[in-house]
Scaffold this motif. Structure first.
Motif, PDB file in Angstrom:
ATOM      1  N   ALA A  55      31.338  61.794  29.805  1.00 46.26           N
ATOM      2  CA  ALA A  55      32.144  62.696  30.234  1.00 46.26           C
ATOM      3  C   ALA A  55      32.276  62.268  31.782  1.00 46.26           C
ATOM      4  N   VAL A  56      31.295  61.778  32.421  1.00 47.06           N
ATOM      5  CA  VAL A  56      31.574  61.433  33.954  1.00 47.06           C
ATOM      6  C   VAL A  56      32.298  60.407  33.963  1.00 47.06           C
ATOM      7  N   VAL A  60      26.751  55.547  36.390  1.00 49.59           N
ATOM      8  CA  VAL A  60      28.287  55.648  36.174  1.00 49.59           C
ATOM      9  C   VAL A  60      29.165  56.522  37.259  1.00 49.59           C
ATOM     10  N   ALA A  61      28.363  57.339  38.030  1.00 47.40           N
ATOM     11  CA  ALA A  61      29.212  58.195  38.929  1.00 47.40           C
ATOM     12  C   ALA A  61      29.750  57.259  39.907  1.00 47.40           C
ATOM     13  N   LYS A  84      35.006  52.586  39.839  1.00 45.77           N
ATOM     14  CA  LYS A  84      34.709  53.384  40.685  1.00 45.77           C
ATOM     15  C   LYS A  84      35.708  53.823  41.624  1.00 45.77           C
ATOM     16  N   ARG A  85      36.085  55.148  41.945  1.00 40.68           N
ATOM     17  CA  ARG A  85      36.835  55.523  42.907  1.00 40.68           C
ATOM     18  C   ARG A  85      36.470  55.829  44.068  1.00 40.68           C
ATOM     19  N   VAL A 111      32.792  61.723  40.991  1.00 42.97           N
ATOM     20  CA  VAL A 111      31.766  62.519  40.876  1.00 42.97           C
ATOM     21  C   VAL A 111      30.617  61.762  41.703  1.00 42.97           C
ATOM     22  N   ILE A 112      29.857  62.641  42.369  1.00 43.80           N
ATOM     23  CA  ILE A 112      28.719  62.322  43.166  1.00 43.80           C
ATOM     24  C   ILE A 112      27.512  62.827  42.352  1.00 43.80           C
ATOM     25  N   SER A 113      26.660  61.810  41.874  1.00 43.32           N
ATOM     26  CA  SER A 113      25.353  62.255  41.155  1.00 43.32           C
ATOM     27  C   SER A 113      24.222  62.364  42.204  1.00 43.32           C
TER      28      SER A 113
END
Length: 522
Positions: free
Chosen positions: A236-237, A260-261, A139-140, A244-246
Motif C-alpha cells: 500500500a505504501v 519502502v517509505a 522514492k519521491r 509517505v514518512i514512516s
C-alpha cells in the motif's frame, strides 16, 4: 476408559469391530490430549483448501504429526502458515478413523520465538526487494510546504499528540488523522486501508486530500511492531501517490515500511520536523532575502545612473551638433539674394533677344508642313509591313495547332457547356420549388387571415349595392338593397327602419324609452 463389548466367543480375548476400535481410540486420544502445544516445522503446506480448511504436517528431526486448521480458525490467524517455518501450535489431538491417522486440530499458531520471526522477516524482505519496492529511484521528494498532512496512527496514544504539538510549534497546517490499531492481529489491514483511503480522496472533495502522509507508532518489541511488517502495508505504501514518512518505533527499531517509505524518521517527533519547516526561520529568511533584493536593486540603479552620466559626458552638446548646419544655412542665405538678381538679369537678356516676325512664322510653318508630308508618304508602307507581320504570325500559330488538339479543345468546351446546362436546369428547378413553397406558405397565411374563417364561426358580411362592405350601422339607409354573405352563400335583403350613426364607445347611456337597435333587415 475403553468400553469392552460382550464376549460371546469361547476365547478370553475381547473382539471388536474396526469402527468400535477406531472410536475407542479417538475418545482415548482426545481425552488424554485435549489441549497441547506442539513445536515443529511446517511441512507440506500448500495454502488453504477450496473448502477453506488448511492441511499440512508438523515435523522435527525424528517424527511427523498431521495438522489441520478449520476454516473459521484460519480466517482469524495473526500469522499465516508458511512452508518451512518453525511454529508453536496450540490445539487438541484427535484421530481420523478413515485412514487410521492421528492429527492435531490447531486453534492458534505463532512463530517459535524471535528467531523465527526474524527469519520470516528476512524472507519477506528478500521477496519484496526482488520486486524493486525498496529501490531509491522510486522514492519521491517530500513537499516543502504541505497544506494538509494525513497521519495514520492510534488516536489515543501520545504519538498523535506529539506530532500535532510539533507541527503547531513549527508551521501550523491542517492535520487529518486516520485512526487505526497499531498493534494486534488487524493492525496491518487497518494501516494499509488507511493509506489507500487517503490516496482515494478526490482533490476537490469536501475533505481535503493530504499532500503528505505520516505513518507513526511508538516503540515496542518485534512482536508489537509486526503489523508494520505486513506485506499488505508495504504494498500500500509502495503504491501510494502521496509521499509517505514512516515513523515506527524508536531510532533503533526498523520495519519493512521504513524501507519502502519515501523518508524514514527516527521518531514520530522527527517525522513532524521533516514534514514542515520552521515558520520563524522562513520569515527570517524571507526578510533577509527582501533586504538583499532591495540592496541589489539600489546598487543596480546607482550603477546604471553612473553609466548614463558617463555616456552623457561623451556625447557632444546641442550647440556643437548645430554649429555646422547653422553656418551652412547662413552662407546659403547670403548667396540667395545675389543668385536671384543674377538669374533675373539672365532671363531679361534672353527675353530681349527674342524677335518674332511674319517671316519667322512662315518658315516654321513650312518646316512643319514638310514633316507632315513626309510622314504621310511613309504611312502606306508602314501599314503594309504591319499587315504582313500579323499574317506571318497568324500562319505560324495556325501551323502549331494540331487538328487533334483542336478537337479535344472543342470536346472540352462542349462538356463544360453540358455541365453548365445541367447546373442551370438544377438551379431553375430549385428556384421554382422555393417559389412554390413560398406560394403555398402565402396561401396558408392568406387562408388563416381571410374573413371566411370568421364567417364559419357564425358572423356575416354586409355589403351595399356597390359591393363595398358596410362597417357602420349609420351607413345603412332605409330601403337600400343589401348583400349579406354567410359562410355557405350570399342572400339579399332590404334595409327597413330609421338608420342613425353608431354611438362612439364612451360612457353614455341610452335615453329611457328608446331602443338601441338599428332597424330590421327583411
Amino acid at each position: 476408559m475403553i468400553d469392552l463389548p460382550a464376549n460371546d466367543s469361547p476365547s478370553n480375548v475381547a473382539e471388536f469391530s474396526v469402527s468400535e476400535l477406531s472410536g475407542a481410540l479417538k475418545r482415548t486420544v482426545e481425552d488424554a490430549f485435549g489441549h497441547v502445544r506442539v513445536r515443529g516445522e511446517i511441512s507440506g503446506y500448500r495454502g488453504p483448501h477450496s473448502s477453506g480448511h488448511a492441511y499440512f504436517a508438523l515435523k522435527d528431526d525424528r517424527a511427523r504429526l498431521e495438522a489441520v486448521i478449520w476454516r473459521g480458525v484460519f480466517s482469524k490467524l495473526k500469522f499465516l502458515p508458511q512452508e518451512g517455518l518453525e511454529v508453536v501450535a496450540t490445539g487438541k489431538l484427535t484421530t481420523y478413523p478413515g485412514s487410521s491417522k492421528y492429527q492435531i486440530v490447531i486453534e492458534s499458531i505463532e512463530p517459535a520465538g524471535a528467531g523465527a520471526l526474524m527469519a520470516l522477516l528476512e524472507e519477506r524482505k528478500k521477496k519484496l526487494a526482488a520486486e524493486g519496492l525498496f529501490e531509491d529511484a522510486r522514492k519521491r521528494p517530500l513537499p516543502f510546504m504541505p497544506r494538509v498532512i494525513g497521519v495514520v496512527t492510534s488516536p489515543t496514544g501520545a504519538v498523535i499528540r506529539d506530532i500535532i504539538h510539533r507541527i503547531t510549534d513549527r508551521f501550523p497546517v491542517h492535520v487529518l488523522v486516520w485512526p487505526v490499531r497499531v498493534q494486534g492481529e488487524t493492525s496491518g489491514d487497518e494501516v494499509s486501508a488507511a493509506v489507500n483511503g487517503f490516496n482515494a480522496l478526490p482533490a476537490d472533495g469536501p475533505l481535503p486530500r493530504p499532500d503528505l502522509l505520516i505513518v507513526a507508532r511508538g516503540g515496542g518489541s518485534l512482536e508489537d511492531l509486526w503489523g508494520f511488517n505486513d506485506e499488505a502495508v508495504v504494498r500500500a505504501v509502495a503504491a501510494s501517490t502521496i509521499p509517505v514518512i514512516s515513523a515506527v518505533g524508536h531510532e533503533t527499531d526498523w520495519t519493512l515500511i521504513d524501507l519502502v517509505a519515501d523518508r524514514r524518521a527516527p521518531t514520530p517527533t522527527g517525522a513532524a520536523e521533516m514534514a514542515v519547516p520552521v515558520k520563524a526561520e522562513l520569515e527570517a529568511s524571507l526578510a533577509r532575502l527582501s533586504a538583499r533584493l532591495k540592496g541589489a536593486v539600489s546598487r543596480d540603479g546607482e550603477r546604471k545612473r553612473q553609466a548614463l552620466r558617463a555616456l552623457a559626458r561623451a556625447l557632444p552638446s546641442p550647440d556643437q551638433l548645430l554649429a555646422l548646419p547653422r553656418r551652412r544655412f547662413d552662407e546659403s542665405a547670403s548667396r540667395l539674394g545675389r543668385a536671384l538678381s543674377a538669374a533675373t538679369q539672365r532671363k531679361r537678356l534672353t527675353f530681349n533677344g527674342l524677335r518674332l516676325s511674319p517671316a519667322t512664322l512662315e518658315r516654321r510653318l513650312k518646316e512643319a508642313r514638310r514633316r507632315t508630308t513626309a510622314s504621310g508618304e511613309r504611312l502606306p508602307g508602314v501599314f503594309l509591313a504591319m499587315v504582313r507581320g500579323q499574317r506571318t504570325r497568324f500562319n505560324r500559330d495556325a501551323g502549331r495547332v494540331a487538328p487533334g488538339a483542336l478537337n479535344q479543345r472543342i470536346a472540352h468546351l462542349r462538356e463544360r457547356l453540358r455541365l453548365t446546362e445541367q447546373r442551370s436546369d438544377t438551379l431553375v428547378r430549385s428556384r421554382l420549388e422555393r417559389a412554390a413553397q413560398r406560394r403555398e406558405q402565402a396561401a396558408r397565411l392568406m387562408e388563416s387571415l381571410s374573413y371566411r374563417a370568421v364567417l364559419e364561426r357564425g358572423f356575416a358580411l354586409v355589403r351595399g349595392a356597390d359591393d363595398k362592405p358596410l362597417k357602420r350601422a349609420g351607413e345603412i339607409q332605409p330601403g337600400v338593397e343589401l348583400q349579406i354573405q354567410f359562410a355557405d352563400g350570399i342572400t339579399r335583403a332590404i334595409a327597413a327602419g330609421e338608420g342613425r350613426k353608431a354611438t362612439p364607445p364612451r360612457k353614455q347611456q341610452a335615453a329611457p324609452g328608446k331602443s338601441g337597435d338599428q332597424g330590421t333587415l327583411l
